[in-house]
Design an enzyme around this catalytic site. Structure first.
Site, PDB file in Angstrom:
ATOM      1  N   ASP A 132       0.829  -1.201   0.000  1.00 53.84           N
ATOM      2  CA  ASP A 132       0.000   0.000   0.000  1.00 53.84           C
ATOM      3  C   ASP A 132       0.864   1.252   0.000  1.00 53.84           C
ATOM      4  O   ASP A 132       1.935   1.285   0.595  1.00 53.84           O
ATOM      5  CB  ASP A 132      -0.915  -0.012   1.228  1.00 53.84           C
ATOM      6  CG  ASP A 132      -1.880  -1.196   1.180  1.00 53.84           C
ATOM      7  OD1 ASP A 132      -2.195  -1.636   0.058  1.00 53.84           O
ATOM      8  OD2 ASP A 132      -2.289  -1.670   2.243  1.00 53.84           O
TER       9      ASP A 132
ATOM     10  N   GLN B 234     -10.114  11.312   2.717  1.00 52.97           N
ATOM     11  CA  GLN B 234      -9.276  10.395   1.950  1.00 52.97           C
ATOM     12  C   GLN B 234      -9.908  10.048   0.608  1.00 52.97           C
ATOM     13  O   GLN B 234     -11.132  10.006   0.488  1.00 52.97           O
ATOM     14  CB  GLN B 234      -9.095   9.076   2.720  1.00 52.97           C
ATOM     15  CG  GLN B 234      -8.366   9.241   4.050  1.00 52.97           C
ATOM     16  CD  GLN B 234      -7.988   7.899   4.638  1.00 52.97           C
ATOM     17  OE1 GLN B 234      -8.799   6.976   4.659  1.00 52.97           O
ATOM     18  NE2 GLN B 234      -6.753   7.767   5.089  1.00 52.97           N
TER      19      GLN B 234
ATOM     20  N   THR C  39     -17.156  -5.367  14.907  1.00 54.82           N
ATOM     21  CA  THR C  39     -16.286  -4.354  15.498  1.00 54.82           C
ATOM     22  C   THR C  39     -16.973  -3.003  15.366  1.00 54.82           C
ATOM     23  O   THR C  39     -17.622  -2.708  14.354  1.00 54.82           O
ATOM     24  CB  THR C  39     -14.902  -4.325  14.817  1.00 54.82           C
ATOM     25  OG1 THR C  39     -15.087  -4.079  13.431  1.00 54.82           O
ATOM     26  CG2 THR C  39     -14.180  -5.656  15.005  1.00 54.82           C
TER      27      THR C  39
ATOM     28  N   GLY D  70     -15.456   0.160  15.959  1.00 50.05           N
ATOM     29  CA  GLY D  70     -14.437   1.212  16.020  1.00 50.05           C
ATOM     30  C   GLY D  70     -13.863   1.337  17.409  1.00 50.05           C
ATOM     31  O   GLY D  70     -13.590   0.340  18.081  1.00 50.05           O
TER      32      GLY D  70
ATOM     33  N   ASP E 283      -7.559  -6.211  11.583  1.00 48.41           N
ATOM     34  CA  ASP E 283      -6.825  -7.450  11.306  1.00 48.41           C
ATOM     35  C   ASP E 283      -6.161  -7.970  12.582  1.00 48.41           C
ATOM     36  O   ASP E 283      -6.174  -9.173  12.859  1.00 48.41           O
ATOM     37  CB  ASP E 283      -5.782  -7.212  10.216  1.00 48.41           C
ATOM     38  CG  ASP E 283      -6.391  -6.594   8.965  1.00 48.41           C
ATOM     39  OD1 ASP E 283      -7.477  -7.064   8.554  1.00 48.41           O
ATOM     40  OD2 ASP E 283      -5.808  -5.653   8.413  1.00 48.41           O
TER      41      ASP E 283
END
Lengths: 304, 304
Positions: free
Chosen positions: A16, A107, A218, A220, A252
């Protein structure tokens, strides 16, 4: 005899590129890059590296291009990850995301699937399935993921499905419902949960437990929630990081921490605490494969 | 004794990432990359490679990061370019442009100056100046470029100034007028010519010949125009390419072709014809350092 793994991970292994700029350029103009970093990434790469660091014997199945960096490969080998099914595809590119942030933390991302698209044409990577107790089916082509789940289930493995952001733009209702039917655990975040319910035409998130035995959501920085078809439903509190630098790879690491507890036959609340603790290390540095904790580090942070 | 070069090139040596997508993403969304190529580039890198392929003994002065790819370095060595002044700067990035095109051929670019910014802190790279007959001062920091021009002139070298697109966003009227005063030749395209005239407060392009002896203006597919302070003013017709695939590096090849004629002491019209011929090879393939012609290839296409 083939190596015995606890965890087999299918998904992206990526390189990335993370850039920061002042403002997004208008068409046909240029903008100066203030900072640019290249990171080893991909959800499967991140997860395998975290799991291996926590002492979980892990196999990684993915496809990369012939541009795959030697130092990434060496890093994965160094972590003792079983790379039998990490294949280099000639003439293809290594999956990559170019992520560009402006000064207001907005982004834009450019996602290159690269070699992973070759999953549609290649035979199943069976070693990772057959040698592992738990098969984690992450990002990738839906038809391929379906075959992985089917074989894993036939081999009586525990199957987790975790399409992540690809639930939005790779899956549709048909392909999603086909794959989740073959899974025991479903991982997602809140927005992915909404899409999953929409695809399956379910009103309540709990209704997913008619399809899978466990739902792990999840939420956050508020931690996570774990629900089971046996009627368990509890919130896992977040674990405090020393500092929050970059949340890349937190999810992850969470999954890797969860499996590290499962391997030790801990109960769900303990697995959740380990998951939160692993995630708290991931956010303390840039990138998804840095600041790797050991099993003792995570255990101490989870249980004090 | 140091090696004798004909041409010394200052400017960027870069690794460029060229992506095509369907449409530009809105903030906080992602877009799939349809094609992605990584190209050896940078105007100085392109020019040096083309010039060396045409048999011009060439030195290349630039700064790259510790991420500079081995295969690019090997490629430059293989071309027998004098790399004495190609320095790797620890902890810096190799200059790079990420260029993204949508399906309507609009582009956005992200420019990473990387290691070249270290020019402001480092001593002058004198070998490239001292060992060459012609010093081509391309992109780079204005103060550094000024020092290069001054030393080159003091050493009685022929000095060409060629700030390219950096005339728009790196130079201002003050720094530009300082550097061009030390140059014998000025290279530009039409939009750069406009900016040069604005910076120097000149009404006519010819007035630039009060400052430099030669003005070379490329005008895209219409060829170029060469003017001298001796009163010459002629248009150089373009040279027909077999096919136009990608115009990246056409201007750099043009300059290399021009110098290849100058080295053989050809007249200006002949140098221009060789320049156009070299450019015509550059546009026939992707990237700025591919489809490299030999001197015979260029001579044949220029003069039949």
């Amino acid at each position: 005899m083939s190596k015995e793994n606890f965890l087999g991970v299918f998904g992206h292994v990526a390189v990335d590129v993370i850039c920061s700029i002042d403002k997004f350029p208008r068409p046909n103009t240029c903008e100066a890059i203030i900072d640019r970093r290249t990171e080893f990434g991909g959800t499967a790469g991140n997860m395998a590296v975290f799991a291996a660091s926590l002492g979980v014997p892990t196999a990684l199945a993915s496809l990369v291009g012939d541009d795959f960096p030697d130092d990434y490969m060496e890093f994965l080998k160094d972590k003792k990850i079983d790379l039998t099914d990490l294949k280099t595809i000639k003439g293809r590119r290594t999956p990559s995301v170019i992520m560009i942030s402006d000064s207001s933390h907005n982004q834009i991302g450019f996602v290159d699937q690269g070699a992973i698209l070759a999953q549609d044409k290649l035979p199943l990577q069976t070693h990772t399935i057959d040698s592992s107790k738990v098969v984690h089916v992450g990002t990738g082509r839906p038809d391929y993921s379906l075959q992985v789940c089917k074989r894993a289930r036939k081999m009586k493995k525990l199957v987790a499905f975790d399409p992540a952001q690809e639930i939005h733009y790779v899956y549709d209702a048909h392909s999603f419902s086909n794959v989740i039917k073959e899974a025991d655990i479903f991982f997602c975040n809140e927005s992915e949960l909404e899409v999953a319910q929409k695809y399956l035409k379910l009103k309540r998130s709990k209704d997913l437990l008619d399809t899978v035995d466990m739902l792990i959501v999840t939420i956050g920085k508020r931690g996570s929630r774990i629900l089971t078809s046996a009627g368990e439903d509890f919130e896992v509190p977040p674990c405090k990081a020393k500092k929050v630098v970059d949340t890349t790879g937190a999810g992850d690491a969470y999954r890797a921490g969860f499996y590290s507890g499962m391997r030790k036959k801990m109960d769900l609340a303990e697995c959740g605490a380990l998951a939160s603790a692993a995630a708290s290390f991931a956010v303390e540095s840039f990138g998804g494969q840095t600041n790797l904790p050991s099993w003792d580090d995570v255990r101490r942070r989870a249980f004090g």
